[in-house]
Design a protein around this motif. Sequence first.
Motif, PDB file in Angstrom:
ATOM      1  N   UNK A 206       0.465  -1.667   0.166  1.00  0.00           N
ATOM      2  CA  UNK A 206      -0.626   0.507   0.042  1.00  0.00           C
ATOM      3  C   UNK A 206       0.438   1.246  -0.369  1.00  0.00           C
ATOM      4  N   UNK A 207       0.792   2.437  -0.964  1.00  0.00           N
ATOM      5  CA  UNK A 207       1.141   3.266  -0.632  1.00  0.00           C
ATOM      6  C   UNK A 207      -0.127   4.566   0.006  1.00  0.00           C
ATOM      7  N   UNK A 208       0.302   5.267   0.268  1.00  0.00           N
ATOM      8  CA  UNK A 208      -0.006   6.820   0.766  1.00  0.00           C
ATOM      9  C   UNK A 208       0.394   8.506   0.309  1.00  0.00           C
ATOM     10  N   UNK A 209       0.163   9.264   1.225  1.00  0.00           N
ATOM     11  CA  UNK A 209       0.710  10.637   0.672  1.00  0.00           C
ATOM     12  C   UNK A 209       2.030  10.688   1.729  1.00  0.00           C
ATOM     13  N   UNK A 214       3.983  11.076   8.309  1.00  0.00           N
ATOM     14  CA  UNK A 214       4.253  11.817   8.668  1.00  0.00           C
ATOM     15  C   UNK A 214       3.651  11.041  10.340  1.00  0.00           C
ATOM     16  N   UNK A 215       1.728  11.346   9.653  1.00  0.00           N
ATOM     17  CA  UNK A 215       1.003  10.359  11.115  1.00  0.00           C
ATOM     18  C   UNK A 215       1.158   9.208  11.724  1.00  0.00           C
ATOM     19  N   UNK A 250      11.491   9.889  -2.124  1.00  0.00           N
ATOM     20  CA  UNK A 250      11.999   9.056  -1.129  1.00  0.00           C
ATOM     21  C   UNK A 250      12.231  10.869   0.162  1.00  0.00           C
ATOM     22  N   UNK A 251      12.513  11.220  -0.510  1.00  0.00           N
ATOM     23  CA  UNK A 251      13.520  12.634   0.145  1.00  0.00           C
ATOM     24  C   UNK A 251      11.868  13.530   0.786  1.00  0.00           C
ATOM     25  N   UNK A 252      11.111  13.687   0.310  1.00  0.00           N
ATOM     26  CA  UNK A 252      10.287  13.921   0.752  1.00  0.00           C
ATOM     27  C   UNK A 252       9.377  13.178   2.128  1.00  0.00           C
ATOM     28  N   UNK A 253       8.844  12.188   1.845  1.00  0.00           N
ATOM     29  CA  UNK A 253       8.064  10.778   2.601  1.00  0.00           C
ATOM     30  C   UNK A 253       8.994  10.767   4.059  1.00  0.00           C
ATOM     31  N   UNK A 259      10.257  13.839  11.105  1.00  0.00           N
ATOM     32  CA  UNK A 259       9.135  14.747  11.736  1.00  0.00           C
ATOM     33  C   UNK A 259       8.364  14.475  12.825  1.00  0.00           C
ATOM     34  N   UNK A 260       7.932  13.655  12.034  1.00  0.00           N
ATOM     35  CA  UNK A 260       7.025  12.269  12.752  1.00  0.00           C
ATOM     36  C   UNK A 260       7.283  12.444  14.185  1.00  0.00           C
ATOM     37  N   UNK A 261       7.864  10.723  13.714  1.00  0.00           N
ATOM     38  CA  UNK A 261       9.205  10.610  14.553  1.00  0.00           C
ATOM     39  C   UNK A 261       9.458  11.926  15.617  1.00  0.00           C
TER      40      UNK A 261
END
Length: 277
Positions: A206-209, A214-215, A250-253, A259-261
Motif C-alpha cells: 500500500x501507498x499513501x501521501x 508523518x501521522x 523518498x526525500x519528501x517521505x 518529523x513525525x518521529x
Amino acid sequence: MADKSEIVCITVLYNPNSDVVENVKKCNDLVGRIILVDNSNDNNEKMFNGLEGIEYIPLMGNEGIARAINIGIEKSDEKYVLTMDQDSTISEDLINAYLHFLNNSDKQNIAALTPKYDTDRRHAKKGEGTEKVLLSMQSGTLFKRSTFEEIGLFDEDLFLDVVDWEYFLRINKAGLQTLQVNDAILIHRPAITKVANLGFFKLKYGTASPLRYYYQGRNLLYTGKKYNNHKMYVTLAVKWLKIVLLFDNKKEYLKLFKQGIRDAKSGKLGKYEIGNN
C-alpha cells in the motif's frame, strides 16, 4: 434479543464519490440508521438525497477521523455502534454474523466485535467461531456503547492514523476483549495498492501521501511508548523500509516521517500544520 434497529452505523466521509454513495445505500437497510460525518471542505449532503434514515453532518474541513467518529458517537444513543470508512463495503452476512453472536453467546467482558478483512492485498475466507484479537481496524467493527462509557472515546490528539490501534490497546488495558467473528467478512479497499516485481514473486503493498506517513510515524511511536507495545515498533520499522526500498520521492517521505518521529518524542500531537514543524 439484539436486532439491527439497535445498531447505528457511523461512516466518516472525505471527498465522497459515487462509489461511496453506493456503499452507503448497501448499508442503509442493514442497520437502524446511519450517521455520515463529512471531513470534506464542502457540503456534500445533496449526494445522499433520497436516502432515508440518514443523518448528514458536514464539518466543512478535515477535523480528523477520531473527531469525526466521536461526533457520531455523541450524536447517537443506540446500544451498538458500527464504525465504517467510506472505502469499506458492508454486507447482510456481516451484520447477521454479529447479531448471531450477540444473541447466542456470553457477551460479558466483550467490548467490540470485529470482522476478517478482505482486501486486494490479502483475501479472507469465512471461518467458524470467534477468536480474541489485540488489534484490528475500526472500519467494520461493532462497539458496545458501554465500551465508550467505560473507557472514553477515540483519541482526537492522534488525528488520523493509528487511532483504531490505540483504542484497541486501551480496550485490552481495561481488561476487556475484542473478538474477531470469523464468519464476518468486510470488503475493505484502503490506500492505493502497487506491485513490485521481486525476482520470482510479486509484492503487493500500500501507498499513501507523505503526510500520511508523518501521522503513521508519529502515532506509531507515540502509541508504542504509551502501551509498551512491540507491534507498534515493528510496524514503524516496516514503514521506514517501505519508503527506503519501494517509494519514489523518498526525500519528501523521509522528511515528514522523521518529523513525525521527532514530534512523537516531544509529545507534539494534533493536526499537522505546515510551517509549525
